[in-house]
Scaffold this motif. Structure first.
Motif, PDB file in Angstrom:
ATOM      1  N   ALA A 121       0.833  -1.207   0.000  1.00  0.00           N
ATOM      2  CA  ALA A 121       0.000   0.000   0.000  1.00  0.00           C
ATOM      3  C   ALA A 121       0.867   1.255   0.000  1.00  0.00           C
ATOM      4  CB  ALA A 121      -0.937  -0.007   1.209  1.00  0.00           C
ATOM      5  N   GLN A 122       1.971   1.228   0.731  1.00  0.00           N
ATOM      6  CA  GLN A 122       2.890   2.374   0.738  1.00  0.00           C
ATOM      7  C   GLN A 122       3.502   2.581  -0.646  1.00  0.00           C
ATOM      8  OE1 GLN A 122       5.785   1.742   3.838  1.00  0.00           O
ATOM      9  NE2 GLN A 122       4.217   1.538   5.406  1.00  0.00           N
ATOM     10  N   ALA A 123       3.824   1.476  -1.330  1.00  0.00           N
ATOM     11  CA  ALA A 123       4.377   1.567  -2.688  1.00  0.00           C
ATOM     12  C   ALA A 123       3.370   2.206  -3.628  1.00  0.00           C
ATOM     13  CB  ALA A 123       4.781   0.179  -3.191  1.00  0.00           C
ATOM     14  N   GLU A 124       2.121   1.779  -3.520  1.00  0.00           N
ATOM     15  CA  GLU A 124       1.088   2.338  -4.381  1.00  0.00           C
ATOM     16  C   GLU A 124       0.878   3.819  -4.076  1.00  0.00           C
ATOM     17  OE1 GLU A 124      -2.869   0.681  -6.405  1.00  0.00           O
ATOM     18  OE2 GLU A 124      -2.804   0.442  -4.234  1.00  0.00           O
ATOM     19  N   ASN A 125       0.880   4.180  -2.807  1.00  0.00           N
ATOM     20  CA  ASN A 125       0.715   5.572  -2.404  1.00  0.00           C
ATOM     21  C   ASN A 125       1.885   6.424  -2.899  1.00  0.00           C
ATOM     22  OD1 ASN A 125      -0.640   7.708  -0.951  1.00  0.00           O
ATOM     23  ND2 ASN A 125       1.019   7.547   0.557  1.00  0.00           N
ATOM     24  N   ALA A 126       3.116   5.918  -2.759  1.00  0.00           N
ATOM     25  CA  ALA A 126       4.295   6.653  -3.221  1.00  0.00           C
ATOM     26  C   ALA A 126       4.253   6.841  -4.737  1.00  0.00           C
ATOM     27  CB  ALA A 126       5.568   5.929  -2.800  1.00  0.00           C
TER      28      ALA A 126
END
Length: 136
Positions: A36-41
């Motif tokens: 989820a952090q990767a997608e947000n970044a």
């Protein structure tokens, strides 16, 4: 494709005051939160507010890059997406390749499924042949 390994950067990057020339990665260590952090970044870097505009993760090339970054962060928790975004040049292709491999079946998975097919294929063929002989 390997799920873990090491990437030699085409251009070293400075992370936490240290010049980094190689990075280890492992896609099997990516957690749901890190995904989820990767997608947000990725959305932040691209200025996207709508999420995946590609329609399918297999076609979301920017997400592939960030999942590749996540594979590094998973085994190097002192690294951040901001650190990874400073990487330049040809190395970006390697991170994108790792991320793409995360979404698309690896060689190991294909080998496993082809082994299963090999095991099941002879059985129906063997059973079908005696049936054909009985009907003749």
């Amino acid at each position: 494709m390997d799920e873990h390994g090491k990437i030699t950067l085409s251009k070293p990057v400075l992370i936490n005051g240290v010049e980094v020339k190689e990075m280890t990665y492992d896609t099997d260590e990516i957690s749901g939160a890190l995904y989820a952090q990767a997608e947000n970044a990725k959305m932040k870097a691209s200025g996207s507010k709508g999420g995946n505009l590609a329609g399918a993760v297999e076609l979301d090339y920017s997400l592939h890059l960030y999942i590749g970054f996540a594979a590094v962060i998973a085994v190097n928790p002192a690294y951040t997406f901001e650190d990874m975004e400073r990487i330049k040049g040809r190395s970006l292709r390697e991170f994108a390749r790792i991320g793409r491999g995360f979404f698309i079946a690896s060689g190991d998975s294909e080998a496993d499924s082809s082994d299963e097919q090999s095991e099941t294929t002879p059985e129906p063929t063997t059973q079908a042949q005696p049936s054909s002989k009985k009907s003749q």
